[in-house]
Every structure is written in structure tokens, then in C-alpha cells.
Design an enzyme around this catalytic site. Structure first.
Site, short mmCIF file in Angstrom:
data_model
loop_
_atom_site.label_atom_id
_atom_site.label_comp_id
_atom_site.label_asym_id
_atom_site.label_seq_id
_atom_site.Cartn_x
_atom_site.Cartn_y
_atom_site.Cartn_z
N HIS A 7 -9.08 -1.43 -29.63
CA HIS A 7 -9.90 -1.87 -30.67
C HIS A 7 -10.48 -0.81 -31.56
O HIS A 7 -10.64 -0.13 -32.74
CB HIS A 7 -11.10 -2.73 -30.90
CG HIS A 7 -9.76 -3.99 -30.97
ND1 HIS A 7 -9.70 -4.67 -29.63
CD2 HIS A 7 -10.65 -4.78 -31.82
CE1 HIS A 7 -9.86 -6.40 -30.15
NE2 HIS A 7 -10.36 -5.95 -31.19
N LYS B 50 -12.49 -15.31 -25.15
CA LYS B 50 -13.45 -16.50 -24.40
C LYS B 50 -14.80 -15.77 -24.79
O LYS B 50 -15.15 -14.72 -24.96
CB LYS B 50 -13.68 -16.84 -23.36
CG LYS B 50 -13.73 -15.10 -22.33
CD LYS B 50 -14.13 -15.57 -21.20
CE LYS B 50 -13.87 -14.01 -20.41
NZ LYS B 50 -15.06 -14.30 -19.31
S1 SF4 Z 1 -12.47 -15.87 -14.37
FE1 SF4 Z 1 -13.36 -14.12 -14.08
S2 SF4 Z 1 -12.40 -13.33 -13.67
FE2 SF4 Z 1 -11.42 -14.39 -14.97
S3 SF4 Z 1 -11.95 -13.21 -16.64
FE3 SF4 Z 1 -12.73 -15.74 -16.56
S4 SF4 Z 1 -15.17 -13.97 -15.76
FE4 SF4 Z 1 -12.64 -12.80 -16.15
#
Ligand code: SF4
Lengths: 278, 185
Positions: free
Chosen positions: B38, B103
Site C-alpha cells: 500500500h 478483518k
Molecule cells: S489468527 Fe492470529 S495470527 Fe492469524 S491473522 Fe488472526 S491474529 Fe493474526
């Protein structure tokens, strides 16, 4: 004096890195598999269903559980009657190098400012401890960045007490919301000094979900605070639900009369760790 | 809360009709970019240089995959935390990017830009990297190869499962933590 060859350490660490990233430990695995039934909302159920399927896929295929295969954090207890034939720290880093290379794991270590990747996921973060005996115990945690970023250290005023600890932890989890991939595991370090509290918090994350604190007062506090965290309703992936955290463990040690150090280390559901004794 | 099968790149109409809570199965071409890519893309824009991807209708997946094993097109490939891309997203939306996949929560500026340009923010299940990888049928590094996991990749995906978190009319799917329930409200 017992002698352990450095090459043995290299192999043990290599294997742990690879295994940890494909097989979730039994305690967390069980929480994920049981998680769907405990939720009411269809979205929360669907997250648990996907996570359970992901665990099966990582076990069956060559794909790691998560693409962030973490920085390698190791707690190494070296018996004082052991002689290591070779350089211990170099052997551990070589094990990490091989594990992340040969295991097709992601290399996530980089220069803090230029962001240039070191290329082999070293240096590992290593904490040593000298213990009685002639064994070497190595605990490895593959620590992802997303959850680690949500962790904090706070020097509370002593008057804040347990109420202050609870408030800080609850606000930390609340502010983190969906960022650390809930359901999370929470490691809390209380006491010592600034850096010691952080190390205790990480050690708390090494404890199994069903492990009961031998100190009855701390055991009660762990249960109380876990209950409160789950009342926040953040739920899996922050989409709402009953299970925001699967576990909350506290490690505590005396501190200075002027201080109340508190560290909150957040671990995502992809809690990957391994232990070996040589 | 509807379920849609959609093609990527995303049309303006498709992006605008989506609502928070909708489940979407994405099929087509998407791009991967995270922190370093980015930063680089924005540098190229500032210098008035050509970008290595077509932004029109583009879907950007915030992911740094693990290396592909022999016989696989890609390794584990779940989303990374999105807020680190918040400072870049509004500008990319203004230039045609229709959606991002990640996320975690977005800031107000990003949510406003979704409204301004008719875009959406999708969430994929964090930590389900093996599961999501199975939907990726082709992967090709198209720029910034030196960035390793952070390189810009073009992916062909089939039925990638994502959830509309923020839509173009101000909808939000992530819940607010209930601080009152713990006596802190
Ligand atoms: S599960 Fe844990 S290691 Fe995997 S993306 Fe989410 S926070 Fe990061």
C-alpha cells in the site's frame, strides 16, 4: 555433566516450528470444536464452523493454520548440569531458520524502520532460565502479529488494586474488538517491573485452557475476569456472541512498593505452541 | 441478510446493493496488498507513475500468504488486520477500488469513503487461512516481488466466502462492546 549436541537442539526447534503451525494444541482445539454449540447467533456459529474446518484442513493438508505463522518466541529452561556442545542461541535460530524455510512457513521478521524482511524469520525471541537438573526444556510459541499488536503494558498506581486491573483489561479487550481474531486467549502479568510483567503475561499464555491456578485467590480472579470479558459480547470475529475469550490466566509476582505493573498479552484463537524436553 | 454470488472485479451496482450482514461468495480476479504494498502504491500515485494493477472495480485482499508448497498455487491465505491500511483506503476508493477484504474495525474516514464512492468492506474469517486458501485457484506476483509475503499478487478465486461488514449506506456489522454489562458504561 550431561552433554547435548547443538544439532539436537536445531532439529527439535525445527520440528516444533513446523508442527505448531499445523496442529492446534488439544485444549484450544477442543474449545473451537465445541464453540459452535455454545453460540446462539447464526453468524457466531458459522465462524466456529469455519475455524473447526480450518483446523481439520491444516492437519490433513500441508497448509499452516494461519498465514501469519508468527515470530518464534521461545522459553528455554537449561539445567545447570547440562553442557551444550555448540552455541545454544545460534542452534535455536538455526532451528527456526530451518523450520520456517523447510516447512514453507511465512517469514515475518523485518527491520523496524526499513521494513526489510530478514528472510528467514530470525532472530527468534528467546527467554532463558537456569534451572536445577540435567535437562533442557524448550517451549515454543508461534506468535502472530495481529493479536500481539493489541497487547499493552500499564504501570498502574498501587491504589488502583484489583479493580484497576479489571478495568484496564476490560477496556483493552473492548477497544481491540475484532482486531485480534477473537475468540482470544488472555495472558496477564502482574507485578515485578515493567519488562517482567510483560514476560509473565506471555508465560501465562503458555498455560493450558483447563489449567487451574494453584493459588486459590488468583484462580478465583481468573474466573471472575474471564466471566466479565465474555459479558462484553464481542464474540467470535467481533460479530457478537458469548465467547469473546476462551481462557484468561494470571501470573503474579511481588513488585516495588511504588508500583503496580500490569501487562495484558492477547493471543488469537490460533494459539500455536509446543514443548519439548531434551 | 442475503446471500450473493458475485463476480470480481465488482461492478458499481453490485457494490452499492450490498448491505452489512450479507454473505458474499466472490469469484473472479482480486489483488493482494498489505502494509508495504500500500505504501508503495501510494508513492507511485504521488509520483504520477502507472500502477501495476487496474483499480477499476478492484477488490483488494489484505493478506500476506505463507509460501506455496510444491503442487499448490499459494500457501495459507487468511486476512490481516485492516486498520493498518485505513490511511490508504479512501484514496484508493476514490480511484475506483470497490472493496477491500480484511478483518477488524475501520476508522471513520474509511467508512465515509465507502459512502462517498459506493464501496464495501468485506470481512473474511481471521485465522482460517487454510480454509480460505482452498478458494484460490491461481496466484501470480505482479509487482514488488522483493517484498516477499507483502508482494502485490493477482489471484483468481472461486467462491471466496466473505461477509459485508461496512456497506455504502453506513451499515456496520461489528458489535459495540457492552461496557455497561461490566459496570464500565
Ligand atoms: S489468527 Fe492470529 S495470527 Fe492469524 S491473522 Fe488472526 S491474529 Fe493474526
Amino acid at each position: 555433566m550431561r552433554t547435548i549436541a547443538a544439532t539436537e537442539i536445531v532439529k527439535a526447534v525445527r520440528d516444533m516450528c513446523i508442527h505448531a503451525n499445523h496442529f492446534q494444541p488439544a485444549d484450544v482445539r477442543k474449545c473451537i470444536k465445541d464453540g459452535e454449540a455454545k453460540e446462539d447467533s447464526p453468524t457466531a456459529k458459522e465462524v466456529f464452523r469455519q475455524l473447526a474446518e480450518n483446523i481439520d484442513l491444516a492437519e490433513k493438508t500441508a497448509l499452516p493454520l494461519c498465514q501469519d505463522t508468527g515470530l518464534a518466541v521461545l522459553f528455554v529452561s537449561v539445567g545447570q548440569d547440562v553442557h551444550i556442545d555448540g552455541n545454544l542461541t545460534e542452534a535455536i535460530n538455526e532451528g527456526v531458520r530451518k523450520g520456517y524455510g523447510e516447512g514453507f512457513l511465512r517469514k515475518s521478521a523485518c527491520h523496524p524502520f526499513t521494513r526489510k524482511n530478514t528472510g528467514d524469520n530470525t532472530p527468534a525471541v528467546i527467554h532463558y532460565d537456569i534451572v536445577p537438573g540435567d535437562k533442557v526444556r524448550i517451549s515454543l510459541m508461534a506468535k502472530g502479529g495481529g493479536a500481539e499488536n493489541m497487547s499493552r503494558v500499564m504501570m498502574l498506581a498501587p491504589a488502583a488494586g484489583w479493580e484497576g486491573v479489571k478495568e484496564f483489561v476490560l477496556k483493552r479487550v473492548a477497544e481491540s474488538r475484532s482486531n485480534p481474531c477473537p475468540p482470544i486467549l488472555i495472558g496477564i502479568g502482574i507485578g515485578g517491573t515493567f519488562e517482567h510483567s510483560a514476560k509473565l503475561a506471555k508465560l501465562a499464555l503458555m498455560r493450558k485452557v483447563d489449567d487451574v491456578n494453584p493459588d486459590p485467590d488468583l484462580a478465583a480472579k481468573e474466573t471472575e475476569l474471564l466471566g466479565l470479558v465474555n459479558k462484553l459480547g464481542i464474540g467470535p470475529m467481533g460479530l457478537g456472541g458469548k465467547q469473546t475469550a476462551l481462557s484468561l490466566k494470571i501470573e503474579m509476582t511481588p513488585c516495588h512498593i511504588a508500583s503496580l505493573p500490569l501487562a495484558v498479552n492477547i493471543q488469537c484463537h490460533s494459539s500455536r505452541h509446543e514443548e519439548v524436553e531434551l | 441478510m442475503a446471500t450473493h454470488e458475485l463476480k470480481a472485479p465488482l461492478s458499481d451496482a453490485d457494490a452499492r446493493m450490498l448491505r452489512s450482514g450479507d454473505v458474499v461468495y466472490l469469484t473472479g480476479t482480486i489483488y493482494t496488498a498489505r502494509d508495504a504494498a500500500h505504501k508503495k502504491l501510494v508513492e507511485l500515485l504521488d509520483q504520477g507513475k502507472e500502477l501495476p494493477l487496474d483499480l477499476k472495480g478492484a477488490v483488494i485482499y489484505y493478506v500476506g500468504p505463507s509460501p506455496a508448497q510444491p503442487g499448490h498455487v499459494i500457501g495459507s491465505a487468511g486476512p490481516t488486520t485492516s486498520y493498518r491500511m485505513d490511511s490508504f483506503a479512501p484514496r484508493l476508493h476514490s480511484l475506483g477500488v470497490k472493496a477491500s477484504i480484511g478483518k477488524g474495525i475501520r476508522n471513520d474516514a474509511v467508512k465515509q469513503s465507502l459512502k462517498d464512492y459506493g464501496c464495501v468492506y468485506f470481512g473474511a474469517t481471521g485465522g482460517a487461512g487454510a480454509l480460505l486458501s482452498a478458494c484460490i485457484k491461481e496466484a501470480e506476483v505482479i509487482a514488488f516481488e522483493e517484498m516477499g509475503p507483502e508482494a502485490l499478487r493477482k489471484l483468481r478465486v472461486e467462491r471466496l466466502p466473505v461477509l459485508v461488514i461496512n456497506d455504502s449506506v453506513g451499515g456496520e456489522l461489528y458489535v459495540m462492546p457492552d461496557l455497561k454489562a461490566v459496570g464500565l458504561g
